[in-house]
Each structure stands twice: as structure tokens, then as C-alpha cells.
Design a protein around this motif. Structure first.
Motif, short mmCIF file in Angstrom:
data_model
loop_
_atom_site.label_atom_id
_atom_site.label_comp_id
_atom_site.label_asym_id
_atom_site.label_seq_id
_atom_site.Cartn_x
_atom_site.Cartn_y
_atom_site.Cartn_z
N GLU A 57 0.83 -1.20 0.00
CA GLU A 57 0.00 0.00 0.00
C GLU A 57 0.87 1.25 0.00
O GLU A 57 0.52 2.25 -0.64
CB GLU A 57 -0.93 -0.02 1.21
N LEU A 58 1.99 1.22 0.70
CA LEU A 58 2.89 2.37 0.70
C LEU A 58 3.54 2.58 -0.66
O LEU A 58 3.82 3.71 -1.06
CB LEU A 58 3.96 2.19 1.77
N LEU A 59 3.77 1.48 -1.38
CA LEU A 59 4.36 1.58 -2.72
C LEU A 59 3.32 1.81 -3.80
O LEU A 59 3.66 1.92 -4.98
CB LEU A 59 5.15 0.30 -3.04
N ARG A 60 2.04 1.87 -3.43
CA ARG A 60 0.93 2.12 -4.37
C ARG A 60 0.79 1.02 -5.41
O ARG A 60 0.37 1.27 -6.54
CB ARG A 60 1.09 3.47 -5.07
N ASN A 61 1.12 -0.22 -5.06
CA ASN A 61 0.93 -1.32 -6.00
C ASN A 61 0.12 -2.46 -5.39
O ASN A 61 0.20 -3.60 -5.84
CB ASN A 61 2.28 -1.85 -6.49
N ALA A 62 -0.67 -2.17 -4.35
CA ALA A 62 -1.53 -3.19 -3.73
C ALA A 62 -2.77 -3.40 -4.58
O ALA A 62 -3.37 -2.44 -5.08
CB ALA A 62 -1.92 -2.75 -2.32
N ASN A 63 -3.17 -4.66 -4.73
CA ASN A 63 -4.37 -5.00 -5.49
C ASN A 63 -5.60 -5.13 -4.61
O ASN A 63 -6.73 -5.11 -5.10
CB ASN A 63 -4.16 -6.30 -6.26
N GLU A 64 -5.38 -5.28 -3.31
CA GLU A 64 -6.49 -5.40 -2.37
C GLU A 64 -6.04 -4.83 -1.03
O GLU A 64 -4.85 -4.72 -0.75
CB GLU A 64 -6.92 -6.86 -2.21
N PRO A 65 -6.99 -4.43 -0.19
CA PRO A 65 -6.60 -3.81 1.09
C PRO A 65 -6.03 -4.84 2.06
O PRO A 65 -6.36 -6.02 2.02
CB PRO A 65 -7.92 -3.22 1.59
N SER A 66 -5.18 -4.34 2.95
CA SER A 66 -4.66 -5.18 4.03
C SER A 66 -5.73 -5.37 5.09
O SER A 66 -6.79 -4.72 5.05
CB SER A 66 -3.42 -4.54 4.64
N LEU A 67 -5.48 -6.24 6.04
CA LEU A 67 -6.46 -6.51 7.09
C LEU A 67 -6.74 -5.25 7.91
O LEU A 67 -7.89 -4.95 8.24
CB LEU A 67 -5.96 -7.64 8.00
N ASN A 68 -5.69 -4.49 8.24
CA ASN A 68 -5.89 -3.25 8.99
C ASN A 68 -6.74 -2.26 8.21
O ASN A 68 -7.60 -1.57 8.78
CB ASN A 68 -4.53 -2.62 9.33
N SER A 69 -6.52 -2.18 6.90
CA SER A 69 -7.28 -1.24 6.08
C SER A 69 -8.74 -1.66 5.96
O SER A 69 -9.64 -0.81 5.95
CB SER A 69 -6.65 -1.14 4.69
N ILE A 70 -9.00 -2.99 5.90
CA ILE A 70 -10.38 -3.46 5.83
C ILE A 70 -11.13 -3.10 7.11
O ILE A 70 -12.26 -2.59 7.09
CB ILE A 70 -10.41 -4.98 5.59
N VAL A 71 -10.49 -3.34 8.25
CA VAL A 71 -11.12 -3.02 9.54
C VAL A 71 -11.37 -1.52 9.66
O VAL A 71 -12.46 -1.07 10.08
CB VAL A 71 -10.25 -3.53 10.70
N LEU A 72 -10.38 -0.71 9.27
CA LEU A 72 -10.52 0.74 9.36
C LEU A 72 -11.62 1.25 8.44
O LEU A 72 -12.43 2.11 8.82
CB LEU A 72 -9.18 1.41 9.01
N SER A 73 -11.69 0.72 7.22
CA SER A 73 -12.71 1.16 6.26
C SER A 73 -14.11 0.79 6.74
O SER A 73 -15.04 1.60 6.65
CB SER A 73 -12.44 0.54 4.89
N LYS A 74 -14.27 -0.42 7.26
CA LYS A 74 -15.58 -0.83 7.76
C LYS A 74 -16.00 -0.01 8.96
O LYS A 74 -17.18 0.34 9.11
CB LYS A 74 -15.55 -2.32 8.11
N GLN A 75 -15.05 0.29 9.83
CA GLN A 75 -15.38 1.06 11.02
C GLN A 75 -15.86 2.45 10.66
O GLN A 75 -16.89 2.93 11.16
CB GLN A 75 -14.15 1.16 11.93
N LEU A 76 -15.15 3.11 9.75
CA LEU A 76 -15.56 4.46 9.33
C LEU A 76 -16.84 4.41 8.51
O LEU A 76 -17.66 5.34 8.57
CB LEU A 76 -14.43 5.12 8.54
N ALA A 77 -17.04 3.35 7.73
CA ALA A 77 -18.28 3.23 6.96
C ALA A 77 -19.48 3.07 7.87
O ALA A 77 -20.57 3.59 7.59
CB ALA A 77 -18.18 2.05 6.00
N SER A 78 -19.31 2.38 8.98
CA SER A 78 -20.42 2.22 9.93
C SER A 78 -20.80 3.53 10.58
O SER A 78 -21.92 3.67 11.10
CB SER A 78 -20.05 1.19 11.00
N TRP A 79 -19.89 4.50 10.58
CA TRP A 79 -20.17 5.82 11.13
C TRP A 79 -20.55 6.85 10.08
O TRP A 79 -20.58 8.04 10.36
CB TRP A 79 -18.94 6.31 11.93
N GLY A 80 -20.80 6.39 8.89
CA GLY A 80 -21.31 7.29 7.85
C GLY A 80 -20.31 7.73 6.80
O GLY A 80 -20.63 8.61 5.99
#
Length: 1009
Positions: A134-157
Motif C-alpha cells: 500500500e505504501l508503494l501504491r501497488n496493492a491489489n487489495e486492502p490489508s487486514l488493517n485497512s479493511i477493519v478501518l474502512s468498515k469502522q468508518l463506513a459504519s459511522w457514515g
């Protein structure tokens, strides 16, 4: 930059060059540099001892040349390495803020060419806890930390959206959020600058920073083919590069060992090579100039131009209208004005020149010779004895101009003069500028025009930089604190390698040993930046897809590596040394959202700019424009002061007041009042320490080609498309041809027809649209005509009921006045005259139909009562003050409800047969009844009284029947008199016979009668 990338870079750099130190963060482009950030420190050299940091900051390993730094409090922190030996390393003043922005957006794009769609997969990541990919901008899918962070913020709107800068469109997620959001956007090339924005949702007091990026139509990188050979610059030469102005992530770099090509700012790249046996070894290693375009890469080798495309490597020459040798250089545009669409096919994309000729490339693959030196000397009235040659051709900041740098001398022994001539591709005029530069005869001058409103540029030779500001009225040599502007003396006798400029007015001068100097547009002195690159490393500056500056390093092993450069932090560090270089104002605001505006007739453009500065500083806002004098301007300045700070707000309005109605030459007047203005708004004073302190935009006065009109109520999708043919009777056509007209209904062109009953009137409502959708209902005058020549329709309003004082214009009268023109060109805004004044037009029959329609005059199209048909109309805006565009649209109407009139010959034949049958029955009836009458006339007269009465009844019925069938009463009368005469004769003869034969019975017979 990742730890792995840093290690690779240091392993190569540590073996050579002087000592220096750098710093990095996990945030790309140094977006986040706060108390939450981990700052990675690196020392390059052998004399390192330890790091010196303030007490508010902590170092992970003070003795390690590569360590991590964290600062718990915001502010400016002094950081420097302590080294052994007499030399001291320079210190940096790092500005650490206390921002609550902690997270970033990440996107991955998939292109679907079959439906011209791009699908972006978006998620949120924390740079301090992200996956290396993700830091090199060549990730094809989110990491586990990014999935948890995205879901948490999505649940808050939280919900991201993509906004475009040029067309101002917004796109939102679709589908279910499962750790990522998906957004589909159209795949376009003219709306590439985009931004990901989310809702203001925080997690642990941390927000997400908006992400600006460039996303265009996917371009193919020229592939590497096994067996092909490298094409390079001469051994030991510096890097040369070129990029596409509106796609800065597409770059070509030529080094002395390889040529590199990328479309994504060197996140991925390929080597450009050429087929064997096409060039000699000397030619392959002698590239002197390069140019990148969408068609491929142009190389200049020994005065000849070659084109490397996806499939071929071609030598250009006479077939492309280019000379076979003697070419000096190649040039292309450096500033992007993607929205400029007023003029078609006049904007060149590339320039090639020899010492005495200039060639331009347009949309065609062939070049066009623009001018020769002999002709140019004559235009500029230069001395015939002077020796004039073309030194360089450069495109200016104006989208339709280019500049030519001329060498001028008489004796040409020791010195020469350099002049600048600007050519306008609109007016095709050459303008000699008020500029002259005296240099030695062997001087090589390079120029770069700045991103400003007026013609402003910088020039440089090996040692000095020259500036030309305010349309060549302010010129001089760029100054330094010492050495009177000689940059070589301040950089260990190195020479200038290149000068980099960006859209924000930042200018970086890079020497061959990688020492750098910085200044801004309109400043006349430069500061020396901290060392960042080893003196032996070959490097260049570029702009990435986010508009930020980054460096690329080219290594001797034929590899290339990109690295972000913190220009803002480096400038702040230098500025912290001296308070005199502080920015004179606090903030500079404006509401100019676009870089391009199109101003049509009757429209105006208003904007405001605001500056806040300390009291008694005496600042103000200046506005400068460059272009033809075709707009009027009205401005207002508001001033207020509070708490020791002053606020000035300037409001500016551009508009036109020209009246285009009933003028002698409509098209000439339009041409005189259209053109392009480049406008810049900036504070009256600013320094190198100021942030972006100017806004440059263009105002194009003329037709906006994205506008079009349509008729309300017509839809191209609510019917089944099929082409068909129909016949228009010759009597219904305007020009009265000798035969009927057979017409093909083009469904794709005409759309779905509107079906109307012949009793229904139709009032067209014209609507204005552009690429963004509906704008307004058109309320000005317009006209309609049937494109196939039908004139069997009319209008319900007459000239008198419409309020005309003189006879109004009609299609018939305008066609008679302009018989040399086709019907559609005979009447339009160029010759429109209204009928509501006694001074305009002439008296006439005001009971004629009024053929001009607008939204409010209630004028309708009416249809013939005798037949149905298909009508294809074209509508044209008639008001000359509405638009510079020739706005037209097509709509079709199908009339139904009437039985079509039969053929005339068939009707006549049918009536003839009907009359023939009628007279035949009449004649036959006559002879039939005559036979019956004769039978009764000659029948025996001796009948009983009862039978006689019955016969009288039958005779009455027969007479009545004859009365109803005979054509006239005269015939009936004649027949009656004839029969009566016969009866009386018979009766007389019978009586006489009886009297003669039986006289004795006379009395009884008489009584019986």
C-alpha cells in the motif's frame, strides 16, 4: 518511500559523492507531516557520529545513520547529524504540525474498454500501519488493517465520492460495502483531474485527507522486444526528457545507457529499443533531442527525426514534408489548456526547426512549413546585411502562441544579440518583443515560458539565469546572496543542468552536481536548497499524477527509481534561518474553480479574490490579462480592518455589450469580438516563502462547442429504430418539381417522430444543453423549416396578430432575396430584422402567417386538412444576440387522422362508370314500361266495373312509378297526352261501331257505360 526502496537507493548512493542526509515519511508526497508521523532519517556518508535532536523529539537509535524520529509537540524542530572531522553537516528546521488528518484514500482502477468505463475500488488506509504494498501504491487489495478501518468508518457514515475538476461532475459508490467501495466513472480523456472526497467522519480524532489524482484514458507503453538494441544519448551526457503536457505521468527519459518510457510516473516503466541494422552504433548513441506525443516518441539523431511507435521505428523526411537533414531541435507544449475549443485545427502540437526554417505538426501526420528566415527578416524589417538564424523554438504559456529565439549579428566574431519573436496561431502575425540579450558568439541559451497570463519566461546558459517579467518590461539576471548571480561559483564550478517549473510558480534550478537553487515567479533572487542528491547521481524533476514534485534517479545498471521530494518543507527550513523572507500576507483566497471559462453572448463572468495581511503592510490584489481587448470589466474593492489585520476583497465582472442585430457584416463583427484572454489574479507582493500565490485561468469569448439545443418532448430511445421510405407529392414541395420525392427516414439522425392528429397544433419548446445536461429553456426567437422542401403546413399566428407594424420576414421573402444560397442559409441571425418598428422593413400584407416562433408568442404549427404525412423539421436560433454558436436541431412529426385523398384519374373513371350504369338502367326501364303500357292500352275494353277500378288503380301505380323514374315532367306530360288521345280515339271508334251494328241496344249500352 518504503524501507526496501530506501535500502536499495542508499546501497547505490553510499559508494560515491559527498555526505548528506535526508528524511522520509510513510505518507506519499509528504501529505502528512505531523506529531503522529514517523519520520525516517538517513545519513549518507562515512563520518556519521550521532543525531542531534531537540528534547521534544525522540530518536529510536541515536547512533544509527538510519533511524526513526518522532516529535510529540508541533513546531519547528532543529535536526542535524553530528559528524567526525572538521566539516559540519547542515542542519534542517523541520516544521511539524498538529493536524488531525491521519488517514488517506487508496484506489485501484480497472479499465473496461468495451463499454468505456473505469471501476475504482477504494478503501482507507493508515500510513503508519499500512502494508508495504500500500505504501508503494501497488496493492491489489486492502490489508487486514485497512479493511477493519474502512468498515469502522463506513459504519459511522463515511462514504467516498469522486469529483472531477474540469467538468465538475460527481460519482458515488454502488453496490454493497464489503471492506471497499466501488465507483464507476466514464472513461474520458478530457476530464482527467479528479479528487476523492469523503464525509467529515473522525475515528480517534483522525480524519481522512482528500486525494487529488490524474486518471485518463489508459495508454499503452511501448513494449520491449528481445533482440532490439538500446538507443541513447552520447556517453557522459546529462539526462534529457519530455512529457505530455496534459498527461504529466507519461514521460520519456533518455540516458547514456538506455531510454525509458512510462505512463504512470515511473511506478512501472519499459526500455525503448530499436531494431538492429536500422541505425549504426554511432547513430544509436547520438540522440540530441527527444519529444513524446500520443503517436509515439520522436528522436533527433544527426539532424534527422525518427519516430518510435508501438509497432515501428520510422525515419521521417520528405514524405512527412520535413527536410532530410539539418534539423536542430524539437519542441512541444509544456502547459495544459485542455478545455480550449474555440478554434478548430489551428493549435499545433509540435515544432521542428532548422537554422532557417520552422515546421509545425497539427492533427495530420504531415508537417507544415511555417516560415523561413528570409521571409521573417522581411516581416520584421531587419537589415539585409545581418546574419539571422533560429536558435530555439519554444511554446509560450498561451495555448495558441509560440516563440522563436533568434541569433542576430553583423560581424559575428565575438558577440551576438538574441531577440524573441512571438507568433500567434490565431492572427498568424509575428510580433518582435522588446527584448535583447547580448551574449558571446558560442553561447547556448535555453528558455522556458512560465505559467502566467502574460509572456514571461526565464532563460539560462551554463552559469546564470535570466528573467523576463511583466511582458518583457522587467528583465535582469537572477541574483544570489554572493557571487552576483553566478550559480556555478556557488556549486563547486558545476554548470546548470536544467530548470524545472510548475503550475504554482515554483522554479528549481538544478546543477549537474545536483546542487539546487529555488525562486518563485516574479522574484529576482534565489536561495540555495539543502543537499538532497549525491553529486554523482543523474536525476530529474517531474510532476506526478497528484501535481506534486518528485525526482527520478537513473543508475548505471540501466534502472530507474522515483522518489518524492518535500519542496515545501525544504523551503520552510531555509526560510526559518531569516525572518526577512517571511510571506507578507496571511492568506490569499478566491472562488475561481475552473482553469477555463467560455463566455457567450449575453453572459458575464464574476469572481472574487481576498487577501488578509498584517495592518500597515499596504498590500492589494492585482489582476492582469493578456489577449485582445474584447471584454468590458467592472471591479469593486471592499476593505475592513480588525484586531490588527486587514482584509481586502476584490470583485471583478467580465461582460460584453455589443449589439449584433441588423449590422452590416454580422460574421466580421463576431470575429472581431471573439478570442482568448489569459487572466491572472495575485497579491501585489509575495516572497519565496509564500504558498501558491497566484491563480491563472483563461476566458474564451466565443462559441462553446459543448452547447447544443433540442426540442422538448422528443426522445431517441422510446421507439423502435428502423429506417423506411415514404413519398412526398410534388404538389406539396416548395420548389414544385416535376415528379414526386422519395425520402428515406434516417432514424439515427432524426430520432423518434412525434405522432399528432391533424387537428392538433404544435408549439416547439427549444431547450439548451451542454455536456453536463440541461441548462435552460430558450426564450428568444427561432425559426423552423421542413428539410425536404415541404411547404404544406402553416402557422396559426398572422403578422397582424403578432403585433407587426411592417411586413415580417418569411421563408419565401428571404429565399427570394438570397437565391444564390441554399434554403437553410437564406435566413438566420446574420440577416434577421424584426417587424415591430415603422423604421424597419416595409408595409405589406399583415394577414400573412407569422413564421417566427418563441417561447411566449403562442405561435403554433398547423397541418393541412386534406392529407396526412411525415414532416422532418430543422430549428435554428434566430436571435443574433443569443449565442456565437449556430444552434440547430432536428425533429420529426407524423400527422395522422385523415384518409388520404384518392387518385384523381381513379375518381373520374369511377364516376363515369356510375353515370353510365345509371343511364343504362334508365333507358331499359323506359322501354320495359312502354311495353307494359301498350299492353293495357290495347287490351279489351269490356270489363266489369270492379275490374275497371282495379285497372285504374294499377294504371295509377304505373303512372306514379313512371313519374319517379323519368328525368323531367315534360316527358311525363307528353306521354300522358298521347295515351289520353289514343284512348279517346278508340272509345269514339267503338261507340260508332256499336251504333252502326246494334242500334236497338243503344240506350241500354249507354246506361251501362
Amino acid at each position: 518511500m518504503s524501507a526496501q526502496g530506501v535500502a536499495v537507493l542508499l546501497s547505490w548512493m553510499s559508494c560515491c559523492g559527498s555526505a548528506l542526509w535526508r528524511y522520509y515519511t510513510n505518507s506519499p508526497n509528504y501529505h502528512i507531516f505531523s506529531t503522529r508521523s514517523t519520520i525516517k532519517l538517513e545519513y549518507e556518508g562515512t563520518a556519521f557520529s550521532e543525531w542531534s535532536v531537540p528534547a521534544t523529539c525522540s530518536v529510536k537509535n541515536k547512533k544509527s545513520p538510519k533511524t526513526e524520529l518522532r516529535c510529540s509537540s508541533p513546531g519547528v524542530h532543529t535536526i542535524k547529524p553530528i559528524v567526525t572531522g572538521p566539516d559540519l553537516e547542515e542542519e534542517r528546521y523541520l516544521s511539524v504540525d498538529s493536524s488531525h488528518t491521519c488517514f488517506l484514500w487508496y484506489y485501484k482502477v480497472r479499465n473496461f474498454i468495451h463499454n468505456l468505463t473505469q471501476v475504482l475500488t477504494i478503501w482507507i488506509y493508515d500510513p503508519e500501519n499500512a502494508d508495504p504494498n500500500e505504501l508503494l501504491r501497488n496493492a491489489n487489495e486492502p490489508s487486514l488493517n485497512s479493511i477493519v478501518l474502512s468498515k469502522q468508518l463506513a459504519s459511522w457514515g463515511q462514504r467516498p465520492a469522486i469529483y472531477t475538476f474540469l467538468k465538475r461532475k460527481a460519482y458515488f459508490p454502488h453496490g454493497k460495502m464489503n471492506g471497499t467501495w466501488r465507483i464507476s466513472i466514464p472513461l474520458v480523456a478530457d476530464d482527467a483531474l479528479k479528487e476523492i472526497k469523503g464525509n467529515k467522519v473522525a475515528f480517534q480524532d483522525c480524519f481522512i485527507e482528500d486525494y487529488l489524482f490524474l486518471l485518463t484514458f489508459p495508454l499503452l507503453t511501448i513494449p520491449e522486444i528481445p533482440g532490439f538494441l538500446p538507443i541513447t544519448s552520447p556517453q557522459g551526457s546529462q539526462l534529457m526528457a519530455d512529457w505530455i503536457a496534459c498527461l504529466p505521468s507519461a514521460i520519456v527519459v533518455v540516458a547514456d545507457m538506455e531510454t525509458f518510457h512510462t505512463n504512470d510516473s515511473f511506478r512501472t516503466w519499459t526500455r525503448l529499443r530499436v531494431p538492429p541494422n536500422v541505425l549504426t552504433d554511432d547513430e544509436r548513441h547520438n540522440v540530441s533531442d527527444v519529444n513524446l506525443s500520443l503517436n509515439g516518441v520522436f528522436f533527433l539523431i544527426n539532424g534527422i527525426v525518427y519516430l518510435k511507435s508501438l509497432t515501428a521505428f520510422t525515419r521521417l523526411g520528405n514524405n512527412e514534408n520535413l527536410p532530410e537533414g539539418g534539423i536542430i531541435g524539437l519542441a512541444s507544449r509544456k502547459w495544459c489548456w485542455s478545455k480550449y475549443r474555440l478554434k478548430a485545427n489551428i493549435k499545433s502540437t509540435m515544432a521542428i526547426w532548422t537554422s532557417d526554417e520552422i515546421y509545425l505538426r497539427y492533427a495530420s501526420p504531415k508537417f507544415v512549413k511555417l516560415i523561413t528566415i528570409k521571409k521573417l527578416k522581411k516581416i520584421l524589417n531587419m537589415s539585409a546585411a545581418a546574419v539571422v538564424t533560429i536558435h530555439k523554438v519554444e511554446y509560450t504559456g498561451h495555448p495558441l502562441e509560440l516563440a522563436v529565439l533568434l541569433n542576430y549579428c553583423i560581424t559575428c566574431t565575438a558577440f551576438k544579440k538574441m531577440y524573441i519573436v512571438i507568433y500567434s496561431e490565431v492572427t498568424e502575425q509575428w510580433m518582435l518583443q522588446d527584448f535583447v540579450l547580448n551574449v558571446t558568439i558560442d553561447s547556448v541559451i535555453t528558455s522556458r515560458f512560465l505559467y502566467t497570463a502574460m509572456s514571461e519566461l526565464i532563460l539560462w546558459d551554463k552559469h546564470r539565469v535570466y528573467y523576463c517579467y511583466h511582458n518583457f518590461t522587467v528583465t535582469g539576471v537572477l541574483q544570489t546572496p554572493t557571487e552576483f548571480g553566478n550559480l556555478s561559483r556557488l556549486s563547486h564550478d558545476s554548470v546548470i543542468n536544467t530548470v524545472f517549473t510548475d503550475y504554482y510558480g515554483n522554479i528549481i534550478v538544478k546543477m549537474e552536481n545536483n546542487i539546487m537553487f529555488f525562486f518563485k515567479t516574479y522574484t529576482t533572487d534565489a536561495i540555495k536548497l539543502h543537499l538532497w542528491i549525491n553529486s554523482q547521481t543523474k536525476s530529474l524533476f517531474f510532476l506526478n499524477a497528484s501535481g506534486k514534485i518528485y525526482l527520478i534517479y537513473v543508475f548505471d545498471d540501466g534502472t530507474i527509481y522515483p522518489q518524492d521530494y518535500p519542496l515545501r518543507l525544504e523551503i520552510q527550513s531555509i526560510g526559518s534561518r531569516s525572518k526577512s523572507t517571511e510571506c507578507p500576507f496571511i492568506v490569499f483566497y478566491h472562488n475561481i474553480l475552473y482553469i477555463s471559462y467560455v463566455l457567450d453572448k449575453g453572459h458575464h463572468l464574476s469572481f472574487w479574490a481576498q487577501i488578509v495581511y498584517p495592518e500597515n503592510a499596504g498590500l492589494y490584489i492585482t489582476m492582469e490579462s493578456y489577449g485582445p481587448n474584447i471584454l468590458e470589466e467592472k471591479s469593486q474593492v471592499l476593505y475592513e480592518i480588525a484586531s490588527g489585520y486587514c482584509t481586502k476583497t476584490m470583485t471583478v465582472t467580465f461582460f460584453q455589450t455589443e449589439n449584433y442585430e441588423a449590422v452590416n457584416d454580422y460574421f466580421k463583427l463576431q470575429q472581431q469580438n471573439t478570442g482568448l484572454l489569459i487572466v491572472r489574479v495575485r497579491p501585489s507582493e509575495y516572497t519565496k516563502m509564500c504558498p501558491a500565490a497566484q491563480k491563472v485561468f483563461q476566458v474564451a469569448v466565443g462559441c462553446d462547442f459543448s452547447k447544443f439545443i433540442a426540442i422538448k418532448g422528443f426522445n431517441r430511445k422510446k421507439c423502435r429504430w428502423h429506417d423506411f421510405f415514404y413519398i412526398i407529392q410534388k404538389s406539396y414541395l416548395r420548389n414544385q418539381p416535376s415528379k414526386n420525392l422519395r425520402v428515406k427516414y434516417n432514424w439515427k439522425k432524426y430520432g423518434c417522430p412525434l405522432r399528432l392528429n391533424f387537428r392538433e397544433k404544435f408549439h416547439p419548446v427549444v431547450q439548451l444543453y451542454n455536456d453536463d445536461g440541461y441548462i435552460e429553456d430558450v426564450d428568444v426567437n427561432f425559426i423552423v423549416w421542413e428539410i425536404h422542401g415541404r411547404n404544406d403546413y402553416s402557422f396559426n399566428n398572422t403578422m397582424k396578430t403578432s403585433g407587426c407594424l411592417n411586413e415580417a420576414q418569411t421563408w419565401k421573402s428571404m429565399h427570394e432575396l438570397n437565391k444564390h444560397l441554399p434554403l437553410e442559409d437564406a435566413w438566420g441571425p446574420e440577416n434577421y430584422k424584426h417587424c415591430f418598428s415603422y423604421a424597419v422593413g416595409k408595409p405589406g400584407d399583415l394577414n400573412q402567417p407569422y413564421e417566427i416562433i418563441n417561447k411566449s408568442n403562442n405561435n403554433h404549427l398547423v397541418w393541412p386538412m386534406q392529407h396526412t404525412g411525415m414532416y422532418v423539421f430543422r430549428v435554428k436560433i434566430l436571435d443574433p444576440n443569443y449565442s456565437f454558436c449556430n444552434l440547430t436541431a432536428i425533429f420529426a412529426i407524423e400527422i395522422y387522422g385523415m384518409i388520404s385523398s384518392p387518385n384523381g384519374d381513379l375518381v373520374i373513371a369511377f364516376l363515369f362508370l356510375l353515370m353510365l350504369l345509371f343511364f343504362s338502367i334508365l333507358v331499359l326501364s323506359y322501354f320495359h314500361y312502354m311495353r307494359i303500357y301498350r299492353q293495357y292500352i290495347y287490351a279489351p275494353i269490356h270489363k266489369t266495373k270492379r275490374k275497371q277500378q282495379k285497372n285504374n288503380t294499377v294504371q295509377g301505380i304505373l303512372y306514379l312509378h313512371i313519374f319517379t323514374n323519368l328525368l323531367s315532367l315534360d316527358n311525363l306530360k307528353k306521354i300522358h297526352e298521347t295515351e289520353q288521345f289514343k284512348c279517346e280515339n278508340q272509345r269514339a271508334s267503338v261507340v260508332a261501331r256499336k251504333e252502326i251494328v246494334i242500334p236497338s241496344n243503344r240506350k241500354a249500352d249507354t246506361n251501362e257505360r
